[in-house]
Design an enzyme around this catalytic site. Structure first.
Site, PDB file in Angstrom:
ATOM      1  N   ASN A  32      -9.235   9.026 -51.737  1.00 22.78           N
ATOM      2  CA  ASN A  32     -10.673   9.294 -51.713  1.00 22.78           C
ATOM      3  C   ASN A  32     -10.974  10.651 -51.076  1.00 22.78           C
ATOM      4  O   ASN A  32     -11.896  11.354 -51.497  1.00 22.78           O
ATOM      5  CB  ASN A  32     -11.416   8.189 -50.948  1.00 22.78           C
ATOM      6  CG  ASN A  32     -11.435   6.880 -51.710  1.00 22.78           C
ATOM      7  OD1 ASN A  32     -11.092   6.834 -52.887  1.00 22.78           O
ATOM      8  ND2 ASN A  32     -11.826   5.811 -51.044  1.00 22.78           N
ATOM      9  N   THR A  33     -10.194  11.020 -50.056  1.00 22.49           N
ATOM     10  CA  THR A  33     -10.371  12.332 -49.435  1.00 22.49           C
ATOM     11  C   THR A  33     -10.087  13.444 -50.433  1.00 22.49           C
ATOM     12  O   THR A  33     -10.820  14.445 -50.502  1.00 22.49           O
ATOM     13  CB  THR A  33      -9.437  12.477 -48.217  1.00 22.49           C
ATOM     14  OG1 THR A  33      -9.746  11.463 -47.260  1.00 22.49           O
ATOM     15  CG2 THR A  33      -9.595  13.845 -47.568  1.00 22.49           C
ATOM     16  N   VAL A  34      -9.029  13.273 -51.220  1.00 23.42           N
ATOM     17  CA  VAL A  34      -8.681  14.261 -52.242  1.00 23.42           C
ATOM     18  C   VAL A  34      -9.772  14.338 -53.304  1.00 23.42           C
ATOM     19  O   VAL A  34     -10.115  15.427 -53.779  1.00 23.42           O
ATOM     20  CB  VAL A  34      -7.316  13.917 -52.879  1.00 23.42           C
ATOM     21  CG1 VAL A  34      -7.018  14.832 -54.054  1.00 23.42           C
ATOM     22  CG2 VAL A  34      -6.214  14.037 -51.835  1.00 23.42           C
ATOM     23  N   THR A  35     -10.323  13.185 -53.676  1.00 23.43           N
ATOM     24  CA  THR A  35     -11.404  13.154 -54.668  1.00 23.43           C
ATOM     25  C   THR A  35     -12.599  13.994 -54.211  1.00 23.43           C
ATOM     26  O   THR A  35     -13.118  14.833 -54.958  1.00 23.43           O
ATOM     27  CB  THR A  35     -11.862  11.709 -54.913  1.00 23.43           C
ATOM     28  OG1 THR A  35     -10.783  10.947 -55.455  1.00 23.43           O
ATOM     29  CG2 THR A  35     -13.036  11.661 -55.889  1.00 23.43           C
ATOM     30  N   ASP A  69      -8.162  15.719 -59.959  1.00 25.82           N
ATOM     31  CA  ASP A  69      -8.494  14.489 -60.685  1.00 25.82           C
ATOM     32  C   ASP A  69      -7.219  13.751 -61.079  1.00 25.82           C
ATOM     33  O   ASP A  69      -7.187  12.520 -61.113  1.00 25.82           O
ATOM     34  CB  ASP A  69      -9.312  14.837 -61.938  1.00 25.82           C
ATOM     35  CG  ASP A  69     -10.027  13.624 -62.512  1.00 25.82           C
ATOM     36  OD1 ASP A  69     -10.621  12.864 -61.717  1.00 25.82           O
ATOM     37  OD2 ASP A  69      -9.984  13.426 -63.727  1.00 25.82           O
ATOM     38  N   ASP A  72      -5.446  12.637 -57.302  1.00 26.95           N
ATOM     39  CA  ASP A  72      -5.932  11.445 -56.598  1.00 26.95           C
ATOM     40  C   ASP A  72      -5.546  10.164 -57.340  1.00 26.95           C
ATOM     41  O   ASP A  72      -5.258   9.129 -56.730  1.00 26.95           O
ATOM     42  CB  ASP A  72      -7.439  11.509 -56.323  1.00 26.95           C
ATOM     43  CG  ASP A  72      -8.281  11.636 -57.588  1.00 26.95           C
ATOM     44  OD1 ASP A  72      -7.745  11.500 -58.692  1.00 26.95           O
ATOM     45  OD2 ASP A  72      -9.490  11.895 -57.457  1.00 26.95           O
ATOM     46  N   THR A  83      -8.651   1.261 -55.551  1.00 28.29           N
ATOM     47  CA  THR A  83      -9.613   0.252 -55.114  1.00 28.29           C
ATOM     48  C   THR A  83     -10.872   0.335 -55.974  1.00 28.29           C
ATOM     49  O   THR A  83     -11.076   1.324 -56.694  1.00 28.29           O
ATOM     50  CB  THR A  83     -10.000   0.479 -53.646  1.00 28.29           C
ATOM     51  OG1 THR A  83     -10.671   1.750 -53.535  1.00 28.29           O
ATOM     52  CG2 THR A  83      -8.763   0.473 -52.747  1.00 28.29           C
ATOM     53  N   ASP A  90     -14.475   8.146 -57.716  1.00 27.63           N
ATOM     54  CA  ASP A  90     -13.865   9.124 -58.615  1.00 27.63           C
ATOM     55  C   ASP A  90     -14.770   9.399 -59.812  1.00 27.63           C
ATOM     56  O   ASP A  90     -14.999  10.556 -60.180  1.00 27.63           O
ATOM     57  CB  ASP A  90     -12.507   8.592 -59.084  1.00 27.63           C
ATOM     58  CG  ASP A  90     -11.775   9.605 -59.949  1.00 27.63           C
ATOM     59  OD1 ASP A  90     -11.507  10.708 -59.463  1.00 27.63           O
ATOM     60  OD2 ASP A  90     -11.477   9.291 -61.110  1.00 27.63           O
ATOM     61  N   ASP A  94     -16.764  12.932 -60.540  1.00 25.94           N
ATOM     62  CA  ASP A  94     -16.543  13.633 -61.811  1.00 25.94           C
ATOM     63  C   ASP A  94     -17.862  14.083 -62.419  1.00 25.94           C
ATOM     64  O   ASP A  94     -17.983  15.191 -62.951  1.00 25.94           O
ATOM     65  CB  ASP A  94     -15.810  12.729 -62.805  1.00 25.94           C
ATOM     66  CG  ASP A  94     -14.328  12.604 -62.492  1.00 25.94           C
ATOM     67  OD1 ASP A  94     -13.835  13.338 -61.618  1.00 25.94           O
ATOM     68  OD2 ASP A  94     -13.670  11.759 -63.123  1.00 25.94           O
TER      69      ASP A  94
END
Length: 209
Positions: A32-35, A69, A72, A83, A90, A94
């Site tokens: 989620n942090t990367v997203t 994209d 993650d 999850t 995500d 986007d």
């Protein structure tokens, strides 16, 4: 042939991304942090640079951060699967990123007085959202919709190449890319509608609706 190339390209990217994903997970970074970080990067590239006419820099920044994209998703798979909130986040991020990219392109084109190309950029934004919505709605109804020649990665790649070439002095590259993208996006919506219609006929009582 296009589908085979698409699958091969993604397989190649996966081999590159997996070591990075593994390293980030070991460092305690969550998918989620990367997203969120990827979305922020796209916003910086699109609004901070692209909208101001720095097309080469903007395109390069957007391309680098758009690759998160894939990153993650790989991290989620390695950590046991996405999850529900991760999937929701995500998808939402986007849409934010896509709006920033095409909004920035439309704004810059408007400052150049190229209003037909502004219309193309807005069409790409609208139809791109429809491409994603059709898939999400189909999956929400218990069907699959993993078809289409212009998914999100391909759409960003097309507009990114157009912006990069225009920034390097290739006249009309961005408008051509936008109209091409609009066409393939509309075609993708049609592909997905047909695909879902075939499934629905098999699932509905009597085979029709």
């Amino acid at each position: 042939m296009a589908k085979i190339f698409q699958v091969s390209a993604r397989a190649g990217m996966t081999r590159v991304v997996e070591p990075v994903a593994r390293g980030l997970l070991k460092a305690g970074v969550t998918p989620n942090t990367v997203t969120v970080a990827g979305t922020v990067g796209v916003l910086v590239g699109a609004l901070g640079f692209g909208a101001r006419g720095h097309l080469v820099t903007g395109a390069l920044i957007v391309t680098v951060f758009a690759l998160t994209d894939l990153l993650d998703g790989t991290m989620a798979r390695m950590s046991g699967g996405s999850t529900r909130f991760g999937a929701f986040l995500d998808s939402s991020m986007d849409r934010v990123a896509d709006s920033a990219v095409f909004g920035a392109v439309a704004y810059w084109l408007a400052t150049q007085g190229d209003y037909p190309s502004v219309a193309a950029a807005l069409l790409c934004l609208a139809v791109g959202g429809l491409v994603s919505y059709v898939k999400a709605r189909a999956e929400g109804l218990g069907m699959t919709c993993n078809v289409g020649i212009a998914e999100r990665t391909e759409r960003l790649l097309i507009v990114g190449v157009g912006g990069l070439l225009t920034g390097l002095g290739v006249d009309r590259a961005l408008p051509i890319a936008l109209w091409l993208l609009a066409a393939v996006s509309v075609f993708t919506v049609g592909q997905r509608m047909v695909h879902v219609h075939r499934q629905a006929r098999q699932l509905e009582p009597g085979g029709q609706r």
